[in-house]
Enzyme design. Sequence first.
Site, PDB file in Angstrom:
ATOM      1  N   HIS A 100       0.860  -1.182   0.000  1.00 23.56           N
ATOM      2  CA  HIS A 100       0.000   0.000   0.000  1.00 23.56           C
ATOM      3  C   HIS A 100       0.898   1.234   0.000  1.00 23.56           C
ATOM      4  CE1 HIS A 100      -2.832   2.966   1.712  1.00 23.56           C
ATOM      5  NE2 HIS A 100      -3.812   2.159   1.371  1.00 23.56           N
ATOM      6  N   ASP A 138       2.975  -4.177   8.107  1.00 19.21           N
ATOM      7  CA  ASP A 138       1.740  -3.434   7.887  1.00 19.21           C
ATOM      8  C   ASP A 138       0.581  -4.394   8.150  1.00 19.21           C
ATOM      9  OD1 ASP A 138      -0.564  -2.297   6.870  1.00 19.21           O
ATOM     10  OD2 ASP A 138       0.296  -1.730   4.947  1.00 19.21           O
ATOM     11  N   GLN A 193      -4.676  -4.972   7.056  1.00 18.70           N
ATOM     12  CA  GLN A 193      -5.654  -5.926   6.535  1.00 18.70           C
ATOM     13  C   GLN A 193      -5.620  -7.279   7.242  1.00 18.70           C
ATOM     14  OE1 GLN A 193      -7.946  -5.141   4.452  1.00 18.70           O
ATOM     15  NE2 GLN A 193      -7.203  -3.176   3.704  1.00 18.70           N
ATOM     16  N   LYS A 196     -10.873  -0.392  10.254  1.00 20.70           N
ATOM     17  CA  LYS A 196     -11.074  -1.611   9.476  1.00 20.70           C
ATOM     18  C   LYS A 196     -11.504  -2.789  10.352  1.00 20.70           C
ATOM     19  CE  LYS A 196      -7.507  -0.205   6.158  1.00 20.70           C
ATOM     20  NZ  LYS A 196      -8.353   0.158   5.018  1.00 20.70           N
ATOM     21  N   CYS A 202      -4.744   2.476  -3.694  1.00 21.96           N
ATOM     22  CA  CYS A 202      -3.486   2.980  -3.104  1.00 21.96           C
ATOM     23  C   CYS A 202      -2.357   1.983  -3.310  1.00 21.96           C
ATOM     24  CB  CYS A 202      -3.669   3.306  -1.628  1.00 21.96           C
ATOM     25  SG  CYS A 202      -4.795   4.670  -1.307  1.00 21.96           S
TER      26      CYS A 202
END
Length: 408
Positions: free
Chosen positions: A121, A198, A201, A224, A362
């Site tokens: 991302h 990261d 997600q 999220k 993104c």
Amino acid sequence: MNIEAIREQFPILHQDINGHRLVYLDSAASSQKPRSVIDAVTRYYELDNANVHRGVHTLGSRATDAYEGAREKVRAFINAASAQEIIFTRGTTTALNIVASSYAREVCGEGDEIVLTPMEHHSNLIPWQQVAKATGATLKYIPLQPDGSIRIEDAEATITDRTKIVSVVYVSNVLGVVNPVKEIAAIAHKHGAKMVVDGAQSTPHKRVDVRDLDCDFYAFSGHKMCAPTGIGALYGKKELLERMEPVEFGGEMIDHVDLYESTWKELPYKFEGGTPIIAGAVGLGAAIDFLQEIGMDEIERHEHALTAYAYKRMSEIDGLTIYGPAHDRAGLITFNLDDVHPHDVATVLDTRGIAIRAGHHCAQPLMRWLNVSATARASFYIYNTEEDVERLVDALGHAKEFFGYAIG
């Protein structure tokens, strides 16, 4: 796992969009919020609204207890060793920028390496580009397999003794790939590098244990995972955070100030300058309670089964291309209908009450790797069902008719 009982707890889902029951398939961008989270934030503002850490009055004490209580919930949720290792941020982007600005710029120099993947991302790409420009470090990329996955052999070949930082997304927001971050962390550490993950997600959808992963930094967002927008967290190993300098300066993060010099508070407060995101933290704590009541393993099982079902049904649509691996993928499917721009597909689906994402997500370098300018994406969460998938498949058939396709 009673999906209908779960759906009942999300007020926003009980509405019609353009004359159809809402089917929300955009949780990878931002999840919906259950009543318990909405109520927790409302209750804070109605009963406990005050600044934290400074006031000695009752409201200040209650607000501080709620804020620090949320920090402890985050610590337990990702199995950090100490609450001092949990820094509240605005989200994943801010968390990754803290690591890049405060840690990487100090340890990287001319000829050093920062290793990423082409699926990152922008939030896990642009900060490292800026570090490389400022320090003379070199960006390197672990190559992708044809289905978008990563081979451990390629990670081993890319990471060297010159590598200072390895920063990899746990779950791709485009491909649905679940990356072997634990194994990559072991390779990074073998070469003396630090591992950044990261987790935007991954954290909402699967059990996360930062100590088992042995990552050095881990970033995620609340919005999220059923929490409010504007709140997230950075995990960092204590010994690393203690060496790092703050990136914002002002109230809350200071210990002693005189006219020419200042000193900082202990962890984690030296990274939380100004009035913090108190209501957001309260909402994040409530979201963690909600998810844990369901069970992260149950959530992962549900999404895995639903995504497999969706992949099978969508693969039956002529002229539809799906990106990413066929198996062992996270709860999203990124796709294109031949010769139809994904924004047009999303617009037609919206007329049927179906919310999906369209664009470059993104991840423009990954779009170029896929040889497309944009894609459509349907992403699933705890409140989605096979009926939602059937609605999606039916609406895609309608889109094909609308744009002049023959039904396959």
